[in-house]
Design an enzyme around this catalytic site. Structure first.
Site, PDB file in Angstrom:
ATOM      1  N   ASP A 258      54.278  44.690  75.051  1.00 60.36           N
ATOM      2  CA  ASP A 258      54.461  44.062  73.748  1.00 60.36           C
ATOM      3  C   ASP A 258      55.396  44.978  72.955  1.00 60.36           C
ATOM      4  OD1 ASP A 258      54.358  42.449  71.534  1.00 60.36           O
ATOM      5  OD2 ASP A 258      52.178  42.253  71.506  1.00 60.36           O
TER       6      ASP A 258
HETATM    7  C1  BGC Z   1      53.847  40.083  69.269  1.00 63.79           C
HETATM    8  C2  BGC Z   1      54.338  39.341  70.499  1.00 63.79           C
HETATM    9  C3  BGC Z   1      55.779  38.946  70.305  1.00 63.79           C
HETATM   10  C4  BGC Z   1      56.621  40.185  70.021  1.00 63.79           C
HETATM   11  C5  BGC Z   1      58.099  39.912  69.840  1.00 63.79           C
HETATM   12  C6  BGC Z   1      54.792  41.217  68.855  1.00 63.79           C
HETATM   13  O1  BGC Z   1      54.440  41.691  67.603  1.00 63.79           O
HETATM   14  O2  BGC Z   1      52.563  40.585  69.488  1.00 63.79           O
HETATM   15  O3  BGC Z   1      53.536  38.231  70.743  1.00 63.79           O
HETATM   16  O4  BGC Z   1      56.259  38.264  71.422  1.00 63.79           O
HETATM   17  O5  BGC Z   1      56.134  40.792  68.836  1.00 63.79           O
HETATM   18  O6  BGC Z   1      58.343  39.187  68.687  1.00 63.79           O
END
Ligand code: BGC
Length: 718
Positions: A258
């Site tokens: 993530d």
């Molecule tokens: C989220 C993800 C997301 C990523 C990119 C993170 O804060 O948990 O689900 O895909 O950001 O935007």
């Protein structure tokens, strides 16, 4: 060397790889040959982000960057390469698709598949190789800020739907990135909390949909979660990523972190992470950049581990950006809008209709008061969660005007203010729950002089947001006071709640006759809602999670394990998540899992099984008859639960093992068969470290919610 490069270029750039035509074995052999020609530096380039939504390629060898984008509500607007600000494109307006809990509420895998196809086609139009969707962490705690994104509280329902979402996305040669693996069930402290979860609980509740998405859906990529699981960050968790995901489940694709969810170089590299992603540079200083190269040189990360990661990325590319016959994609088409409409139509849940006010009798209604900020609000953007620059979004008011405007006078009053921003501090948001008497007075005046009042309340994308959990189940913005005041002056009040997670509806359930649940329901939300209100669409959505009477009834709250103590959240409720808890503990919910009404009636009869006793390797075939006994076309969602009343370990009162959405004309009867493998009746035996379907008696329970079982039959397992 030149020859190999030429082959590589011909292989990838000119001809491409057809995953359909070449065996995976041949593909892997080719990939291995390519990897053997790469320098360590080139390999490392591919293992970390080089911008907000891409990781590196190798120009010399014609390997492009791997591009990705959020998900799940649609393909998000183009942002600048190194900055979250809009890139100000004019070609990135997209279809806004219903949120995850709305998709789950359709209880229809065909809808999940169509969702995926739209995402895949729009991703291609935007040249994105990986879509960061679907997100389907189990709804363990109703307050979780991302409940609206996630699907349901049940691993079986999630599995059936996400397999189809993944297949739909990947049918377009775009990789799905299933997320967030694993046990990422609260936003509060999400990037530091250590979740403590037993292996049985992981295997029975938190893993099944991920396993299904990989083994049945063939998901190409997966995102490791922010949290720690049993003491180790999910992005460097050997049990999670190496033992279970890659070795046991045979996952061939890429584990992506993530954003900024990587914590160490060596531990992450050796324990299964393949690509480090994040939000800001300098990219060459990231854990999987220079520090990783040094770690390899010092022998702390084996070269073969690096090669495995590169091979995985190339494997994903061969099925996506470098695949043969790669589709061009399309964006915001009429066909996509139709999919958004169909999903929204099937997701709306009729919670109450005891005076049969719905469907509204358009021929006798001359005036409609549409009340509430949510009637004019759009939900494609807001809060911290990824959103969509929707090409258009039909609000509830616009939908009601288009369906009723020719025969009735439609007037609008805002009813409440939404003084709440996800980015505000608690102090700045203070008072957001207070009613606005002036707005209530205006609404009451309008409702008094209208044949019908349609109250559009609920939450919005600021109030339910990534990055924080709600503080309570209460309806925000003083909405209850508005509902009470309007209901007091107009008996024909329909309450429509637009939100993505459970709320406290006790008062509304008691005092209102017509209650409809809608969601953050995409570009066509207002049209779908108005068609349900008018009766063109017969509601067929069913709740994907339990609404508790009170927060303290819900398992994590009852056991005081949310949000955890000292940074640790111990999942003490174990396997008793959602209805498994309420039903086992005999706690009456406000609305049960699987619940939803229709404008017609159904009767279920003649439940039988093909045999009364089964071997562990066999399949139970359960047959039943269903009849539409009312006067309208409609769909029932028949749910098959099982229970194992005598077992050596605690089992829930019931567990969903099958469901089917059945569409029937008035008077029509169908005989339907559902199949359950006896192996799927098993629990995970911690002692044996394997699944165990104990011999003995099991009860099959058929109904239309976890609390409304109309037929049961007993079978035995030898
Ligand atoms: C989220 C993800 C997301 C990523 C990119 C993170 O804060 O948990 O689900 O895909 O950001 O935007």
């Amino acid at each position: 060397m030149k020859y190999i490069i030429a082959c590589f270029m011909a292989f990838f750039v000119a001809g491409g790889v057809s995953a359909q035509n070449k065996s995976e074995v041949a593909l892997n052999a080719k990939i291995n040959r390519i990897v053997s020609k790469m320098t360590l530096e080139e390999k490392i380039e591919m293992l970390h982000g080089n911008a907000l939504f891409s990781s590196g390629g190798v120009k010399r060898l014609g390997i492009p960057e791997l591009t990705c984008d959020d998900g799940p509500l649609g393909v998000r607007e183009e942002i600048k390469r190194f900055d979250w600000a809009s890139a100000n494109w004019t070609t990135d307006s997209a279809t806004f698709l219903p949120n995850g809990s709305a998709i789950a509420a359709t209880w229809n895998p065909i809808m999940a598949n169509r969702y995926g196809v739209v995402i895949g086609e729009e991703a291609n139009a935007r040249k994105k190789n990986v879509m960061l969707a679907p997100a389907f962490n189990i709804c363990r705690m109703p307050l979780c800020g991302r409940t609206y994104e996630y699907y349901s509280e049940d691993p079986y329902l999630n599995s059936q739907l996400v397999v189809q979402s993944v297949k739909g996305i990947q049918s377009q040669h775009v990789a799905a990135c299933i997320k967030h693996f694993a046990a990422n069930n609260q936003e509060f402290n999400r990037d530091s909390v250590n979740t403590i979860v037993d292996e049985r609980v992981l295997r029975e509740i938190y893993f099944p949909a991920f396993k299904a998405a990989i083994q049945q859906g063939n998901a190409y990529t997966i995102m490791s979660a922010y949290n720690k699981l049993n003491g180790y960050w999910c992005s460097e968790n050997d049990f999670l990523l190496n033992k279970v995901l890659k070795n046991e489940w045979g996952f061939k694709g890429v584990v992506m972190s993530d954003w900024s969810g990587t914590h160490h170089t060596v531990a992450a590299a050796n324990n299964g992470l393949d690509i480090e992603m994040g939000s800001s540079g300098p990219y060459d200083q990231w854990y999987f950049a220079e520090p990783l190269r040094n770690a390899v040189k010092e022998g702390r990360v084996p070269v073969k581990t690096i090669d495995d990661k590169v091979r995985r990325i190339l494997w994903v590319m061969c099925h996506t950006s470098m695949s043969a016959n790669h589709p061009n994609g399309s964006i915001a088409t009429l066909e996509h809008a139709k999919t958004a409409y169909d999903i929204a139509s099937e997701s709306i849940v009729l919670l109450k209709n005891d005076n049969h006010l719905l469907p509204l009798k358009a021929d006798t209604i001359k005036s409609i008061a549409v009340i509430g900020d949510n009637a004019i609000r759009t939900f494609a953007l807001g809060g911290y969660g990824a959103g969509v620059k929707a090409k258009y979004e039909v609000t509830a008011l616009a939908g009601i005007k288009s369906r009723f405007g020719k025969t009735a006078k439609i007037s609008f009053a805002r009813g409440y203010k939404t003084n709440y921003l996800a980015s505000n501090t608690d102090e700045q948001n203070l008072g957001y729950d207070q009613p606005d008497q002036k707005l209530i007075d205006e609404a009451v005046a309008l409702a008094k002089n209208s044949d019908v009042a349609i109250l559009c309340i609920g939450s919005n994308r600021e109030y339910e947001s990534e990055g924080h959990d709600r503080k309570s189940l209460e309806l925000p913005f003083g909405e209850q006071a508005l509902v009470n005041a309007v209901t007091a002056v107009n008996a024909n009040t329909v309450v429509v709640i637009m939100a993505g997670a459970p709320y406290d509806l006790n008062e509304i359930k008691k005092s209102n006759h017509a209650v409809v649940w809608s969601w953050f329901n995409g570009s066509e939300a207002g049209n779908a809602l108005a068609d349900v209100l008018k009766g063109g669409v017969n509601p067929s959505g069913r709740l994907p999670f339990t609404f508790p009477v009170s927060l303290k009834d819900s398992p994590a709250a009852a056991l005081n394990t949310y949000p955890g103590k000292g940074g640790t959240a111990e999942y003490k409720e174990g396997i008793l998540v959602g209805y498994r808890w309420y039903d086992t503990k005999k706690i009456e919910p406000e609305f049960p899992f699987g619940y939803g009404l229709s404008y017609t009636d159904f009767s279920i009869s003649k439940l039988s099984t093909d045999k009364s006793s089964y071997k562990k390797s066999e399949t139970i075939r359960a047959k039943f008859t269903i009849k539409n006994t009312g006067s309208r076309y409609g769909a029932e969602v028949v749910q098959l639960y099982i229970s194992d009343p005598v077992c050596s370990v605690l089992r829930p009162e019931k567990e969903l093992k099958g469901f089917e959405k059945i569409f029937l004309k008035p008077g029509e009867t169908k005989t339907v068969e559902m199949q359950v493998n006896v192996a799927d009746l098993a629990f995970y035996d911690e002692l044996k470290k394997s699944w165990n379907a104990e011999a003995g008696e099991y009860i099959l329970q058929l109904g239309n919610s976890s609390r409304n079982i109309s037929k049961t039959v007993k079978v035995s397992v030898k």
